[in-house]
Design an enzyme around this catalytic site. Sequence first.
Site, short mmCIF file in Angstrom:
data_model
loop_
_atom_site.label_atom_id
_atom_site.label_comp_id
_atom_site.label_asym_id
_atom_site.label_seq_id
_atom_site.Cartn_x
_atom_site.Cartn_y
_atom_site.Cartn_z
N ASP A 92 0.85 -1.20 0.00
CA ASP A 92 0.00 0.00 0.00
C ASP A 92 0.88 1.24 0.00
O ASP A 92 2.05 1.20 0.42
CB ASP A 92 -0.95 0.00 1.20
CG ASP A 92 -0.23 0.24 2.52
OD1 ASP A 92 0.70 -0.54 2.82
OD2 ASP A 92 -0.60 1.18 3.25
N ASP A 123 8.91 3.30 -1.25
CA ASP A 123 8.14 3.02 -0.03
C ASP A 123 6.78 2.44 -0.39
O ASP A 123 5.81 3.16 -0.49
CB ASP A 123 7.98 4.33 0.75
CG ASP A 123 7.27 4.14 2.08
OD1 ASP A 123 7.33 3.03 2.63
OD2 ASP A 123 6.65 5.11 2.55
N GLU A 156 -0.10 -0.65 5.74
CA GLU A 156 0.90 -0.07 6.65
C GLU A 156 0.79 1.44 6.74
O GLU A 156 0.90 2.03 7.81
CB GLU A 156 2.31 -0.48 6.19
CG GLU A 156 3.42 -0.16 7.19
CD GLU A 156 3.98 1.25 7.06
OE1 GLU A 156 4.65 1.71 8.00
OE2 GLU A 156 3.75 1.90 6.02
N GLU A 157 0.57 2.09 5.60
CA GLU A 157 0.53 3.56 5.59
C GLU A 157 -0.67 4.13 6.33
O GLU A 157 -0.64 5.27 6.78
CB GLU A 157 0.53 4.07 4.14
CG GLU A 157 1.75 3.70 3.32
CD GLU A 157 3.02 4.41 3.77
OE1 GLU A 157 3.00 5.11 4.80
OE2 GLU A 157 4.05 4.23 3.10
N HIS A 423 6.49 9.75 0.65
CA HIS A 423 5.30 10.45 1.14
C HIS A 423 5.15 11.84 0.52
O HIS A 423 4.18 12.53 0.80
CB HIS A 423 5.28 10.60 2.68
CG HIS A 423 5.17 9.31 3.41
ND1 HIS A 423 4.73 9.24 4.72
CD2 HIS A 423 5.42 8.04 3.06
CE1 HIS A 423 4.73 7.98 5.13
NE2 HIS A 423 5.15 7.24 4.12
#
Length: 451
Positions: A92, A123, A156-157, A423
């Site tokens: 994710d 990421d 996870e995010e 991010h």
Amino acid sequence: MSSNPVVETVASLMPRARAELAELVAFQSVADFDQYPKSESEGAANWIADALRAEGFTDVALLDTPDGTQSVYGYLPGPEGAKTVLLYAHYDVQPPLDEAGWTSPPFELTERDGRWYGRGAADCKGGLIMHLLALRALKADGGVPVNVKVIAEGSEEQGTGGLERYAEEHPELLAADTIVIGDTGNFRVGLPTVTSTLRGMTLVRIQVDTLEGNLHSGQFGGAAPDALAALIRVLDSLRAEDGSTTVDGLSGDSVWDGLAYEEKQFRKDAKVLEGVELIGSGTVADRIWARPAVTVLGIDCPPVVGATPSVQAGARALVSLRVPPGVDAGEATKLLQAHLEAHTPWGARVSTEQIGQGQAFRADTTSPAYRAMADAMAVAYPGQDMQYAGQGGSIPLCNTLAALYPQAEILLIGLSEPEAQIHALNESVSPEELERLSVAEALFLRNYATD
């Protein structure tokens, strides 16, 4: 890198790695299904499951976790009596933010200036490709000498804890002698680094109400309590004059005794504007790895465009608090909520709600697995000694795994070095880092098998 069959095999596999990462990046797998279709995450999960099956993994499964997402599990048996290593990544990703701000489309892997750009490239979809590269290199050079479990998380995010809860309910599933978390990164490109600590985190939503409804600011402003102004006041109370985080009852003076982070380098990595000061006190490493840090992630209030001359009746915000190792995230949550409630002015009605939490983590860097990784990185990064650094971010699963398997060694490596801008807009991965870390992981697995 020196001449070595593993080194040569990984180099030969890089074109395939780029093509596969492009396929994986194309899935808009944001685990917030109010923003992005669930089918995008399901597509990414199925892609990973198919990739594991193609590599000979057995017991490949899509795990329906309690938060409504899927994690992908697979098991690759090694020689009889071999150690077991769990390899972790997550598929994710964070939303791309302002897509117009990207130089190239966020879900289309694009090569530019020697890097591969795309949301999740570093990421952490790149971490999944890293695991595949390492295993393929070993298979081409005599076979994988350990039992391998792979787990690819789907949320996870979002910090919603789906995989943590699933692991607690099925403790035998992820049991391993050593766990490699492929979701951190080198301190800088070309400097081999393992992450020895992670800050924990908590997310708290605060709602402030003062009136039954909005009022005309000309007729009532000056006496009617403005909920947005009250919210701004309480949020401001979370920082000292120098910008240090100030939550009543929460210590903020710990120090970091590992790798130093020079202020000049940090300003460059963080792209701080000329003339703007850094916030907080102590060294940069103290501030980002060893001390709590509060961030206001969002505020619900009228946008500037279309705003009316009104006193606001209600306003809310989402507040993140990062907490260092040694601080219980649950205790920090209680302190943050108590602080917000105590500092809300004018008798305004205030309510707080915790919506996410993860504990901090500290690794045992004296374990045999760390020696095996140091030897592997010496080959992958000739002339460079493996370094130990902290990470300001959180990986909640680490503490869950540490609690479930207290004898397991946990290492954190990955592709999220500063230039990756995870991010943020224009996230990217260095293909050289992907290549070197894949070599390091392959050699680590071989070293660890015989340690």
